[in-house]
Scaffold this active site. Structure first.
Site, PDB file in Angstrom:
ATOM      1  N   LYS A  86      75.197 -84.184 -30.079  1.00 37.27           N
ATOM      2  CA  LYS A  86      74.268 -84.288 -31.213  1.00 37.27           C
ATOM      3  C   LYS A  86      74.530 -85.583 -31.990  1.00 37.27           C
ATOM      4  O   LYS A  86      73.608 -86.261 -32.417  1.00 37.27           O
ATOM      5  CB  LYS A  86      74.400 -83.065 -32.127  1.00 37.27           C
ATOM      6  CG  LYS A  86      73.762 -81.826 -31.514  1.00 37.27           C
ATOM      7  CD  LYS A  86      74.140 -80.537 -32.230  1.00 37.27           C
ATOM      8  CE  LYS A  86      73.639 -79.346 -31.406  1.00 37.27           C
ATOM      9  NZ  LYS A  86      74.115 -78.060 -31.897  1.00 37.27           N
ATOM     10  N   GLN A 130      77.639 -75.268 -36.358  1.00 41.61           N
ATOM     11  CA  GLN A 130      77.703 -74.996 -34.913  1.00 41.61           C
ATOM     12  C   GLN A 130      78.158 -73.552 -34.673  1.00 41.61           C
ATOM     13  O   GLN A 130      79.186 -73.129 -35.177  1.00 41.61           O
ATOM     14  CB  GLN A 130      78.671 -75.996 -34.244  1.00 41.61           C
ATOM     15  CG  GLN A 130      78.721 -75.894 -32.735  1.00 41.61           C
ATOM     16  CD  GLN A 130      77.384 -76.238 -32.076  1.00 41.61           C
ATOM     17  OE1 GLN A 130      76.749 -77.228 -32.419  1.00 41.61           O
ATOM     18  NE2 GLN A 130      76.950 -75.410 -31.143  1.00 41.61           N
ATOM     19  N   ASP A 153      68.097 -76.161 -38.222  1.00 36.32           N
ATOM     20  CA  ASP A 153      68.203 -75.248 -37.077  1.00 36.32           C
ATOM     21  C   ASP A 153      67.141 -74.149 -37.161  1.00 36.32           C
ATOM     22  O   ASP A 153      66.886 -73.461 -36.180  1.00 36.32           O
ATOM     23  CB  ASP A 153      69.596 -74.585 -37.065  1.00 36.32           C
ATOM     24  CG  ASP A 153      70.485 -75.139 -35.964  1.00 36.32           C
ATOM     25  OD1 ASP A 153      69.940 -75.781 -35.040  1.00 36.32           O
ATOM     26  OD2 ASP A 153      71.702 -74.918 -36.026  1.00 36.32           O
TER      27      ASP A 153
END
Ligand code: NDP
Length: 326
Positions: A86, A130, A153
């Site tokens: 990322k 994460q 997200d």
């Protein structure tokens, strides 16, 4: 000798598509028809280039650079790889990335404190925690703490709730399902009025994918681990999105001729011929299904690259919204 020709897939009406002047046709080799490959790697590359151009203009014209903050807790190798990828992707398009790495035995409060700082930091437009978190942490508490305006997200319950409600718009759509729909759009595959089956109902892929298809006016069925005779349901589908985590579960016989197949699954299977000792396969048996479908995503190189491209796209979207840019 192989005879090779490209034939339009006539059994369904929607597969004659256009991607940057490449028509989508099934391919015929020695009287066997193979599905067109939906090239997620190529689409993701196109999207990243588009994002890089927009960011460079934004920087030049208004001096704003989008920023993405990533919080990684613990030392899982796969999570560390995802975070590294990322960061690399952010660098490649000009997004600033901020990273916090915390030890496995950190407290939930420490994570919440970092989220709170990023929520207040005007140079951060997206915050990503994460997953999975260590088992002593409450994932729900942590995800709820990300302010909805920076929830790139799309996992905040308010964003998911808005996605599920008619007449409401989520600020962000989760990246993997968004990537699946984007692939259908970029290949000009119609969704409206089509029968779609999503296999899997997780909060991060299956459920939002089904909601997105429904918002696009598909008639959607969801298959899960308790579904009886799943193949009877999948055989009716014009579009299948498989997000299960079971290697090669969807066989050729599960697929209606001409269907479009989006394979989210990433499953390592033993392969002594590979230097790593394993290779990655999807939830759909590619070898069989590609002889029945009209279009299919490969694994790897299908949905995977789209997930990161959508994360970059959500971060840019967030920066534009926060700064009132068009
Ligand atoms: P989860 O384990 O959270 O969910 C799996 C879903 O599949 C569940 O809803 C489960 O049903 C269902 N399921 C399990 N077994 C069966 C079965 N035999 N028949 C029908 N349904 C079944 O997984 P995720 O959604 O997180 O991920 C799914 C796959 O996608 C994984 O391979 C993962 O690695 C991959 N993935 C890929 C991404 C990418 O970028 N390409 C991103 C995220 C995930 P139930 O609800 O009843 O338990």
């Amino acid at each position: 000798m192989l005879s090779f020709s490209i034939v339009p897939y006539c059994s369904i009406d929607f597969i004659h598509c256009n991607l940057s002047k490449v028509d989508v046709y099934a391919i015929q080799v020695d009287n066997e028809t193979f599905a067109k490959v939906i090239d997620g790697k190529r689409v993701a590359k196109d999207i990243r280039e588009e994002i890089a151009v927009e960011i460079s203009k934004m920087k030049e014209e208004v001096g704003i650079v989008p920023g993405l903050a990533v919080i990684l807790v613990g030392d899982r190798k796969d999570s560390a790889t995802y975070v590294r990828n990322k960061k690399k992707a952010c660098d490649s398009v000009g997004i600033n990335s901020f990273e916090v790495r915390l030890a496995e035995d950190s407290t939930e409060e420490e994570v919440l404190n970092h989220i709170s700082k990023f929520n207040d930091d005007p140079s951060v437009h997206g915050i990503l925690v994460q997953l999975p978190l260590p088992s002593h942490m409450n994932e729900q508490n942590v995800l709820n703490a990300v302010c909805i305006e920076k929830d790139v997200d799309g996992f905040h319950p308010l964003n998911i709730g808005r996605l599920a409600m008619r007449g409401r718009e989520p600020l962000f759509v989760p990246c993997t399902p968004k990537g699946c729909i984007e692939l259908l759009h970029r290949y000009d595959i119609p969704i409206k009025g089509k029968r779609a089956v999503v296999i899997g109902r997780s909060n991060i892929v299956g459920m939002p994918a089904a909601l997105l298809l429904q918002r696009e006016d598909a008639t959607v069925s969801i298959v899960h681990s308790r579904t009886k005779n799943p193949e009877e349901i999948t055989r009716q589908a014009d579009i299948i999105i498989a997000a299960v985590g079971q290697p090669n579960m969807v066989r050729g016989s599960w697929v209606k001729p001409g269907a479009v197949l989006i394979d989210v699954g990433i499953n390592p299977v033993e392969d002594p011929e590979s230097a790593r000792g394993y290779r990655l396969v999807g939830d759909i048996c590619y070898e069989e299904a590609s002889k029945v479908a009209s279009a299919i995503t490969p694994v790897p190189g299908g949905v995977g690259p789209m997930t990161i491209a959508m994360l970059l796209s959500n971060t840019l979207l967030s920066a534009k919204r926060i700064h009132n840019l068009r």
